[in-house]
Write a protein that holds these residues in place. Sequence first.
Motif, short mmCIF file in Angstrom:
data_model
loop_
_atom_site.label_atom_id
_atom_site.label_comp_id
_atom_site.label_asym_id
_atom_site.label_seq_id
_atom_site.Cartn_x
_atom_site.Cartn_y
_atom_site.Cartn_z
N GLY A 630 39.63 96.41 99.39
CA GLY A 630 41.16 96.23 100.49
C GLY A 630 41.44 94.85 100.84
O GLY A 630 40.61 93.72 100.77
N VAL A 631 42.64 94.42 101.12
CA VAL A 631 43.22 93.19 101.40
C VAL A 631 44.54 93.13 102.95
O VAL A 631 45.24 94.02 102.08
N GLU A 632 44.55 92.34 103.55
CA GLU A 632 45.28 92.73 103.61
C GLU A 632 45.98 90.64 103.99
O GLU A 632 45.46 89.66 103.64
N LEU A 633 47.74 90.16 104.15
CA LEU A 633 47.81 89.54 104.20
C LEU A 633 48.72 89.36 105.09
O LEU A 633 50.11 90.30 105.02
N THR A 634 49.01 87.89 105.56
CA THR A 634 49.42 87.29 106.97
C THR A 634 49.93 86.14 106.59
O THR A 634 49.66 85.11 106.19
N THR A 635 51.59 85.79 106.92
CA THR A 635 52.38 84.85 107.02
C THR A 635 52.10 84.13 108.61
O THR A 635 52.45 84.52 109.87
N ALA A 636 52.04 82.72 108.86
CA ALA A 636 51.78 82.26 110.22
C ALA A 636 53.51 81.11 109.67
O ALA A 636 54.04 81.02 108.87
N ARG A 637 54.09 80.47 111.07
CA ARG A 637 54.77 79.72 111.13
C ARG A 637 56.56 80.22 110.17
O ARG A 637 56.58 79.32 109.73
N GLN A 638 56.74 81.31 110.86
CA GLN A 638 58.46 82.06 110.64
C GLN A 638 58.85 81.74 111.71
O GLN A 638 59.02 82.03 113.09
N PRO A 639 60.29 81.37 111.57
CA PRO A 639 60.34 80.72 109.82
C PRO A 639 60.01 79.66 109.42
O PRO A 639 60.30 79.52 110.54
N VAL A 640 60.77 79.12 108.52
CA VAL A 640 60.03 78.25 107.93
C VAL A 640 61.43 76.87 108.29
O VAL A 640 61.90 77.63 107.54
#
Length: 735
Positions: A630-640
Amino acid sequence: MRINRCLPSAGRERNVAANRTGRISRRLVTAYAAVGLMLSGAVAAIPAAAHPDPKHGEQQVGGVGVLVNSPDDLAGFHQANHWSGSGPVADQTADLVYAGTGCSPVVYQQVDVDGKIAIVDDQLDSPIPGDVCPTYTFFQKAQAAEQAGAIGLIQVRRDDQVTGRNAVSSEIPVLELKNSDGQPIRNAVVDEDRTVNVSLTRITTVPTERLSDVPCVDGMAGPFECDGVDLLGFVPEDEFDSAGISDIWGWTDPEPGADGVHDEYVILGKTNGIAFFRVTDPSNAVYLGELPNPGLVHAVWHDIKVHDNHAFTVSESEQHGMTVFDLTRLRGVEEPREWDSDAHYRFNSAAHNIAINEDTGFAYIVGGNSGLVVPDQCLSGLHMVDINDPKNPTFAGCYLEEGGPGTAARVIGGPAEEASPAAYVHDTQCVVYDGPDERYTDREICFNAAETKIVIADVTNKAAPVTVGVTDYPDVGYAHQGWLTDDKGFLVVNDELDEINAQPEESGEPGMNTRTIVLDVRNLEDPKVHFEHFHDTVSPDHNNYVHDGLLYQSNYSSGLRVFDTAAINDPADPRLEPVGYFDTFPDHSGVTFDGTWSNYPFFSSGTIAVSGREEGLFLLRIADESTDLGVELTTARQPVRVRAAETGTAGLLVSNVGEAADTYQLTVSDLPEGWTATIDPKELTVASGSGGPAAVTIDVPPGERPGRTTFTVTATSTTDAEVSASAEVAVVVHE
């Protein structure tokens, strides 16, 4: 976002079918049981049928044995056979006293063995006057030594063969040494008249404390060798005062508890009775006490089966009969206690084993005898009992047409064995037949392991049962037990003495590997050998059972062995395919009767209960043949936030939410025309339960008009492309 998939475990091939989730779903089979009636010198050596792997043939220094304390030139540990039914080995320490053959109390009138350990010869002559040893059972030797006050007995073999261990009933431990180990010790006592001090002891790595949740990793689960089988829980024998462990069975409460769970229980045979455990949580088994052995003389052999929420137990203990215990009395119990039986069937004095056909409500007591010799009214054949009213068992009939010669006749041999009327059945499986031989559809058929042969009997009419088919097989040592395949086309048979008989007398080294015999019983009237399977071990094979296509064997010192039967009738190569194993006896894996006696695998939870003869209770499970990825993907510094003709960066976190380390590729999609994005790193490996950082750098082309846009980043498993996760990255272009 998170997506999970199931992945077959790497590094371990398994010829087993997975269910739709990708996980192996197997409940391990039943066990029936009891060590065979084996007698010193009763069987001759048979030429080797296969050559063992030297690795498995080597005897490690461990197990039960004789530790010579003095004199110094003899000091050391010698592995020995511990005769079943004799007292526990508990570091008894004393000087040795030679007692000739030890066959008679007369011998002990000439020596002082009180408080000492007797050492005797396995031969018919003796330097002690008047010591004449006629044909005997080992029972006589043990009783004579115990009555004379000995605290232990050692017999020295005349050769280096390992022998079987008879049903000895004695409070003192009885051990046997092979000639090469025992003769120097015996000679020091007799010829050199030296004081030899010894301890009857056990050198072992078996834990003395409980174990819980020990997975099989790199071939080991704690001190136990394994492959594909995990240890859920271990309860050492000291916790339940075993004095020797034998058969095992299980019961699932049909009424759910307050939490909606159907509790699971283990019933474990031991010399002084049967022990009860709640194993709903196999990592925290709850000992609930014991039903004491009601016999006048206690023997280790106990066999238990369950019908209609009642446990039915027989034993070779003198005057034991068959006890009945209402298992619903265990509900809600949390502390151990001493229990009493709900009913007692006394139409047999003692017996080796019991089988139950739960579809018809009949029990089949087998090996019925008084102690060792005298058969009961069914001549040690099938003693049939109606248990449809569990607390009121009633005699239903006998089957005594075909069977083995019985214990006494096998000891005496010759004409006595040939003319024996015992019709001895050692074990049986009785079913309402729905197999390929349509002539017997819906008939009640028993498949009897009868010492020298396999016997198939129709017992539908209990007043007039009939023999259907009889067969033997090459190099019969002791036809011990058999179990049908799921389609009832084949009977998988274990022979308890063939590995022992194949040992060359001059060396005592293993002469053949563990052998399982598969019989073709598609024609019940003409059963025949289909093929023989030779294992990569040399231990005697014991109880085996087939369930959901898998074969489970408790094979003494080499532990629980599991095989797939899918190819049992392959036209080109009929065979059993190894699935996994768990060695409950780490001290050695030789040709001895140490280790596991039996197993019970019918729990719907997948827990497998296994009895270790001197070790304790093992609760196992076949390792899940799949691993959740299993994998999860998250992003930071949004929006660029970025201007045209400039670059911006967004942070990424790739989290491995699966059960194994995995490597992920990172890609970008849905970028606006003219834009570019670079990911660093493009591939990263993340441990299970951890996260790995990455970054995506966005290049905005010149002249891009202000506004907001999005694109997608995806992390994809390199192990299984169906395992992936995506996240959107938002970019705001400003003036």
